[in-house]
Scaffold this motif. Structure first.
Motif, PDB file in Angstrom:
ATOM      1  N   SER A 450       0.828  -1.209   0.000  1.00 26.70           N
ATOM      2  CA  SER A 450       0.000   0.000   0.000  1.00 26.70           C
ATOM      3  C   SER A 450       0.860   1.256   0.000  1.00 26.70           C
ATOM      4  O   SER A 450       0.592   2.204  -0.752  1.00 26.70           O
ATOM      5  N   LEU A 451       1.894   1.276   0.846  1.00 25.44           N
ATOM      6  CA  LEU A 451       2.754   2.458   0.924  1.00 25.44           C
ATOM      7  C   LEU A 451       3.564   2.625  -0.362  1.00 25.44           C
ATOM      8  O   LEU A 451       3.774   3.755  -0.833  1.00 25.44           O
ATOM      9  N   SER A 452       4.006   1.511  -0.961  1.00 17.07           N
ATOM     10  CA  SER A 452       4.703   1.594  -2.247  1.00 17.07           C
ATOM     11  C   SER A 452       3.751   2.110  -3.329  1.00 17.07           C
ATOM     12  O   SER A 452       4.154   2.880  -4.213  1.00 17.07           O
ATOM     13  N   GLY A 453       2.480   1.691  -3.252  1.00 16.88           N
ATOM     14  CA  GLY A 453       1.475   2.168  -4.197  1.00 16.88           C
ATOM     15  C   GLY A 453       1.262   3.662  -4.095  1.00 16.88           C
ATOM     16  O   GLY A 453       1.075   4.349  -5.110  1.00 16.88           O
ATOM     17  N   ALA A 454       1.290   4.190  -2.868  1.00 14.25           N
ATOM     18  CA  ALA A 454       1.139   5.638  -2.675  1.00 14.25           C
ATOM     19  C   ALA A 454       2.269   6.387  -3.367  1.00 14.25           C
ATOM     20  O   ALA A 454       2.047   7.418  -4.027  1.00 14.25           O
ATOM     21  N   LEU A 455       3.496   5.873  -3.228  1.00 16.04           N
ATOM     22  CA  LEU A 455       4.649   6.513  -3.877  1.00 16.04           C
ATOM     23  C   LEU A 455       4.508   6.455  -5.392  1.00 16.04           C
ATOM     24  O   LEU A 455       4.795   7.441  -6.096  1.00 16.04           O
ATOM     25  N   PHE A 456       4.034   5.326  -5.922  1.00  9.95           N
ATOM     26  CA  PHE A 456       3.834   5.190  -7.373  1.00  9.95           C
ATOM     27  C   PHE A 456       2.808   6.198  -7.878  1.00  9.95           C
ATOM     28  O   PHE A 456       3.010   6.833  -8.920  1.00  9.95           O
ATOM     29  N   VAL A 457       1.706   6.352  -7.152  1.00 12.87           N
ATOM     30  CA  VAL A 457       0.654   7.288  -7.561  1.00 12.87           C
ATOM     31  C   VAL A 457       1.195   8.711  -7.597  1.00 12.87           C
ATOM     32  O   VAL A 457       0.935   9.473  -8.544  1.00 12.87           O
ATOM     33  N   ILE A 458       1.973   9.090  -6.582  1.00 14.83           N
ATOM     34  CA  ILE A 458       2.529  10.447  -6.510  1.00 14.83           C
ATOM     35  C   ILE A 458       3.415  10.730  -7.719  1.00 14.83           C
ATOM     36  O   ILE A 458       3.363  11.815  -8.311  1.00 14.83           O
ATOM     37  N   VAL A 459       4.215   9.762  -8.127  1.00 13.44           N
ATOM     38  CA  VAL A 459       5.217   9.983  -9.173  1.00 13.44           C
ATOM     39  C   VAL A 459       4.642   9.842 -10.585  1.00 13.44           C
ATOM     40  O   VAL A 459       4.939  10.645 -11.472  1.00 13.44           O
ATOM     41  N   PHE A 460       3.770   8.842 -10.790  1.00 14.98           N
ATOM     42  CA  PHE A 460       3.409   8.468 -12.167  1.00 14.98           C
ATOM     43  C   PHE A 460       1.964   8.732 -12.573  1.00 14.98           C
ATOM     44  O   PHE A 460       1.694   8.858 -13.776  1.00 14.98           O
ATOM     45  N   VAL A 461       1.027   8.757 -11.660  1.00 16.61           N
ATOM     46  CA  VAL A 461      -0.384   8.828 -12.040  1.00 16.61           C
ATOM     47  C   VAL A 461      -0.809  10.283 -12.242  1.00 16.61           C
ATOM     48  O   VAL A 461      -0.641  11.110 -11.346  1.00 16.61           O
ATOM     49  N   PRO A 462      -1.367  10.631 -13.406  1.00 12.79           N
ATOM     50  CA  PRO A 462      -1.813  12.014 -13.641  1.00 12.79           C
ATOM     51  C   PRO A 462      -3.158  12.286 -12.983  1.00 12.79           C
ATOM     52  O   PRO A 462      -3.950  11.368 -12.771  1.00 12.79           O
ATOM     53  N   GLU A 463      -3.405  13.531 -12.655  1.00 10.73           N
ATOM     54  CA  GLU A 463      -4.723  13.932 -12.158  1.00 10.73           C
ATOM     55  C   GLU A 463      -5.669  14.078 -13.347  1.00 10.73           C
ATOM     56  O   GLU A 463      -5.320  14.685 -14.357  1.00 10.73           O
ATOM     57  N   THR A 464      -6.863  13.490 -13.236  1.00  9.63           N
ATOM     58  CA  THR A 464      -7.817  13.507 -14.350  1.00  9.63           C
ATOM     59  C   THR A 464      -9.094  14.265 -14.020  1.00  9.63           C
ATOM     60  O   THR A 464      -9.983  14.352 -14.869  1.00  9.63           O
ATOM     61  N   LYS A 465      -9.190  14.811 -12.831  1.00 10.73           N
ATOM     62  CA  LYS A 465     -10.423  15.490 -12.414  1.00 10.73           C
ATOM     63  C   LYS A 465     -10.765  16.651 -13.337  1.00 10.73           C
ATOM     64  O   LYS A 465      -9.970  17.565 -13.539  1.00 10.73           O
ATOM     65  N   GLY A 466     -11.967  16.614 -13.932  1.00  8.32           N
ATOM     66  CA  GLY A 466     -12.470  17.715 -14.737  1.00  8.32           C
ATOM     67  C   GLY A 466     -11.767  17.922 -16.062  1.00  8.32           C
ATOM     68  O   GLY A 466     -12.030  18.908 -16.755  1.00  8.32           O
ATOM     69  N   LYS A 467     -10.867  17.025 -16.447  1.00  4.60           N
ATOM     70  CA  LYS A 467     -10.099  17.195 -17.676  1.00  4.60           C
ATOM     71  C   LYS A 467     -10.717  16.378 -18.807  1.00  4.60           C
ATOM     72  O   LYS A 467     -11.264  15.304 -18.590  1.00  4.60           O
ATOM     73  N   SER A 468     -10.591  16.874 -20.023  1.00  6.63           N
ATOM     74  CA  SER A 468     -11.042  16.126 -21.191  1.00  6.63           C
ATOM     75  C   SER A 468     -10.086  14.969 -21.447  1.00  6.63           C
ATOM     76  O   SER A 468      -8.954  14.944 -20.946  1.00  6.63           O
ATOM     77  N   ILE A 469     -10.538  14.004 -22.250  1.00  5.05           N
ATOM     78  CA  ILE A 469      -9.684  12.864 -22.576  1.00  5.05           C
ATOM     79  C   ILE A 469      -8.406  13.327 -23.265  1.00  5.05           C
ATOM     80  O   ILE A 469      -7.311  12.822 -22.994  1.00  5.05           O
ATOM     81  N   GLU A 470      -8.505  14.328 -24.149  1.00  4.95           N
ATOM     82  CA  GLU A 470      -7.345  14.833 -24.871  1.00  4.95           C
ATOM     83  C   GLU A 470      -6.349  15.453 -23.899  1.00  4.95           C
ATOM     84  O   GLU A 470      -5.125  15.249 -24.034  1.00  4.95           O
ATOM     85  N   ALA A 471      -6.844  16.220 -22.921  1.00  6.97           N
ATOM     86  CA  ALA A 471      -5.956  16.840 -21.939  1.00  6.97           C
ATOM     87  C   ALA A 471      -5.254  15.811 -21.070  1.00  6.97           C
ATOM     88  O   ALA A 471      -4.091  15.969 -20.694  1.00  6.97           O
ATOM     89  N   ILE A 472      -5.980  14.739 -20.735  1.00  6.73           N
ATOM     90  CA  ILE A 472      -5.383  13.670 -19.927  1.00  6.73           C
ATOM     91  C   ILE A 472      -4.249  12.996 -20.695  1.00  6.73           C
ATOM     92  O   ILE A 472      -3.162  12.743 -20.156  1.00  6.73           O
ATOM     93  N   LEU A 473      -4.492  12.709 -21.981  1.00  4.77           N
ATOM     94  CA  LEU A 473      -3.469  12.029 -22.788  1.00  4.77           C
ATOM     95  C   LEU A 473      -2.233  12.893 -22.984  1.00  4.77           C
ATOM     96  O   LEU A 473      -1.116  12.368 -23.083  1.00  4.77           O
ATOM     97  N   GLU A 474      -2.410  14.194 -23.017  1.00  8.14           N
ATOM     98  CA  GLU A 474      -1.264  15.098 -23.169  1.00  8.14           C
ATOM     99  C   GLU A 474      -0.324  15.017 -21.968  1.00  8.14           C
ATOM    100  O   GLU A 474       0.876  15.239 -22.075  1.00  8.14           O
ATOM    101  N   LYS A 475      -0.877  14.685 -20.787  1.00  8.71           N
ATOM    102  CA  LYS A 475      -0.061  14.632 -19.562  1.00  8.71           C
ATOM    103  C   LYS A 475       0.667  13.307 -19.404  1.00  8.71           C
ATOM    104  O   LYS A 475       1.530  13.186 -18.542  1.00  8.71           O
ATOM    105  N   LEU A 476       0.312  12.315 -20.216  1.00 10.17           N
ATOM    106  CA  LEU A 476       0.980  11.013 -20.118  1.00 10.17           C
ATOM    107  C   LEU A 476       2.392  11.088 -20.739  1.00 10.17           C
ATOM    108  O   LEU A 476       2.608  11.757 -21.721  1.00 10.17           O
TER     109      LEU A 476
END
Length: 476
Positions: A450-476
């Motif tokens: 769980s704690l390793s997962g938290a670190l992974f989310v902080i580093v690699f997972v983009p925030e998608t709240k309120g964003k269009s699909i195109e905007a999300i893909l741009e952040k990848l």
């Protein structure tokens, strides 16, 4: 047109489509509510009481069916559409051009086998069928909801899947405390029939229709989901902009027909590869966060805490905690955002499991832990509650959001397939892990995940709240 009016049909559609998720939750919760009866000398099976080996296979075959259902229904989702995938399977030519409700028939058959089951093989078949339908649920419903939702409501509507499943689990726990296992099956088998009545009248997703060049159908679908009444006048500007975006995407595919089919280049380009790896990691976090293991050890934890609650009452307490946590996720997902909730949930889950593992370890060493007997229940309750905020709820939302549209179905299928594989390993081999590592070692292992997962989310997972699909893909 006010905002609440514009999203009304989206909420209605999300509720209707997740009635089948409610049924699947009941199917998952049925085992916990019924295994006590099936293991007892008074087992209703003609073959006699089940043993732990049979219980292990009955439980784990749900995941085998889920993996098979994920492959089959993900393929169907692109071939015949999201709605038809959830509703229709063509019966063999022997019965003519008759259509039957596929996913629902699978669930109804699964439920209807249970009351007539005479041995463990019958129950294994029922669980395999129920898991097969569950694979379709976790593969197709996120696609369908993502494609008809507006950016501002996509997160909330996506959490309905887990909220519905947890509601079904709680209902099964409560019914299992008052009725026999066969009576529970008869009662819950009415949910797929209710789903047929409610969902059959909803339209296909506009994105799928536009990808199939059904422009009029897509406009009609978009009008319904944005609550815009049909008229000869043009669409309101925001809805017309959505329609134009879908048309542009479809036209770009038509202009390059050699790219119309999904190929290795689509699956292995940088954005698709990163989205897939993030999705697999989130599914691993979903299973190895420890919450699933906690639910399986409910009776043990309550017993070690000195609680006088029966196993069935303990299960109901767990069901209530799960439901409250998933409801909290629904309320917070569009306020706090996906990423923050995942981080808080992962750290909270790791902390709760660490405290529980420490208590169990000290108790095993013979230290006087009686003054702190409240710790197992408190840690247990906190872990399940905070887990439902994010790690148990949001991976399914995020996977459907971060996948490029062209490979959304294939990518979601592969991620969900990984989730079912992880779940099978946990269900089947959890007793072996406990014997090798000890319960405290297993809790420490899940806490570290769980704690390793938290670190992974902080580093690699983009925030998608309120964003269009195109905007999300741009952040990848």
């Amino acid at each position: 047109m006010d905002e609440s009016s514009a999203t009304r049909n989206q909420y209605l559609a999300a509720i209707c489509v997740n009635i089948i998720s409610l049924s699947h939750g009941g199917f998952c919760g049925w085992t916990s509510a019924s295994f006590v009866e099936l293991l007892s000398p008074n087992s209703p099976l003609k073959a006699g009481p089940l043993d732990n080996h049979q219980i292990g296979w009955i439980g784990s075959l749900l995941c085998v069916g889920g993996a098979l259902g994920t492959i089959f229904f993900s393929w169907c989702a692109d071939k015949i559409g999201r709605k038809r995938c959830l509703l229709l399977i063509t019966l063999p030519a022997l019965v003519g051009f008759t259509f039957s409700y596929g996913l629902q028939i699978i669930f109804i058959l699964g439920w209807w086998i249970i009351p007539f089951a005479q041995n463990s093989l019958h129950l294994c078949l029922a669980r395999l069928l129920g898991g097969f339908g569950g694979g379709g649920i976790f593969s197709v419903i996120p696609l369908y909801v993502t494609e008809f939702s507006e950016d501002k409501s996509r997160g909330i509507l996506g959490t309905f899947l887990i909220v519905s499943c947890n509601t079904g689990i709680l209902v099964a726990f409560i019914l299992g405390n008052f009725f026999t296992y066969s009576a529970v099956a008869w009662i819950l088998s009415s949910l797929p029939l209710l789903f047929i009545l409610c969902f059959a009248f909803l339209p296909e997703s506009p994105q799928y229709l536009i990808n199939r060049n059904n422009i009029k159908g897509a406009e009609k679908s978009l009008r319904y989901f944005r609550n815009v009444k049909y008229s000869k006048h043009s669409l309101p500007l925001p809805v017309q902009m959505e329609m134009d975006k879908l048309l542009d995407r479809a036209q770009s595919t038509e202009s390059a027909p050699e790219e119309a089919q999904v190929g290795q280049k689509d699956l292995y380009n940088h954005k698709a590869r990163k989205a897939f790896l993030i999705g697999v990691a989130l599914m691993a976090l979903n299973q190895f966060c420890g919450c699933f293991a906690m639910i399986n050890y409910t009776a043990n934890i309550f017993e070690q805490s000195g609680s006088s609650l029966s196993p069935n009452i303990s299960a109901i307490v767990v069901g209530v905690i799960q439901l409250l946590g998933s409801c909290a996720s629904t309320l917070l997902v569009e306020r706090a955002g996906r990423k923050l909730l995942l981080v808080i949930s992962s750290i909270g889950t790791g902390t709760g499991l660490g405290c529980l593992g420490g208590y169990i370890y000290l108790n095993a060493l013979g230290y006087g832990t009686q003054p702190f007997a409240w710790i197992p229940i408190a840690s247990f309750s906190f872990t399940i509650f905070i887990g439902c905020w994010g790690v148990l709820t949001l991976p399914f939302v995020l996977v459907s959001e971060i996948m490029p549209p062209k490979i959304r179905s294939s990518g979601s299928m592969l991620c969900t397939l990984c989730m079912w594989t992880f779940a099978f390993v946990l269900i089947k081999y959890l007793p072996l892990m406990s014997a090798i590592m000890g319960m405290h070692g297993m809790m420490f292992f899940f806490a570290s995940c769980s704690l390793s997962g938290a670190l992974f989310v902080i580093v690699f997972v983009p925030e998608t709240k309120g964003k269009s699909i195109e905007a999300i893909l741009e952040k990848l």
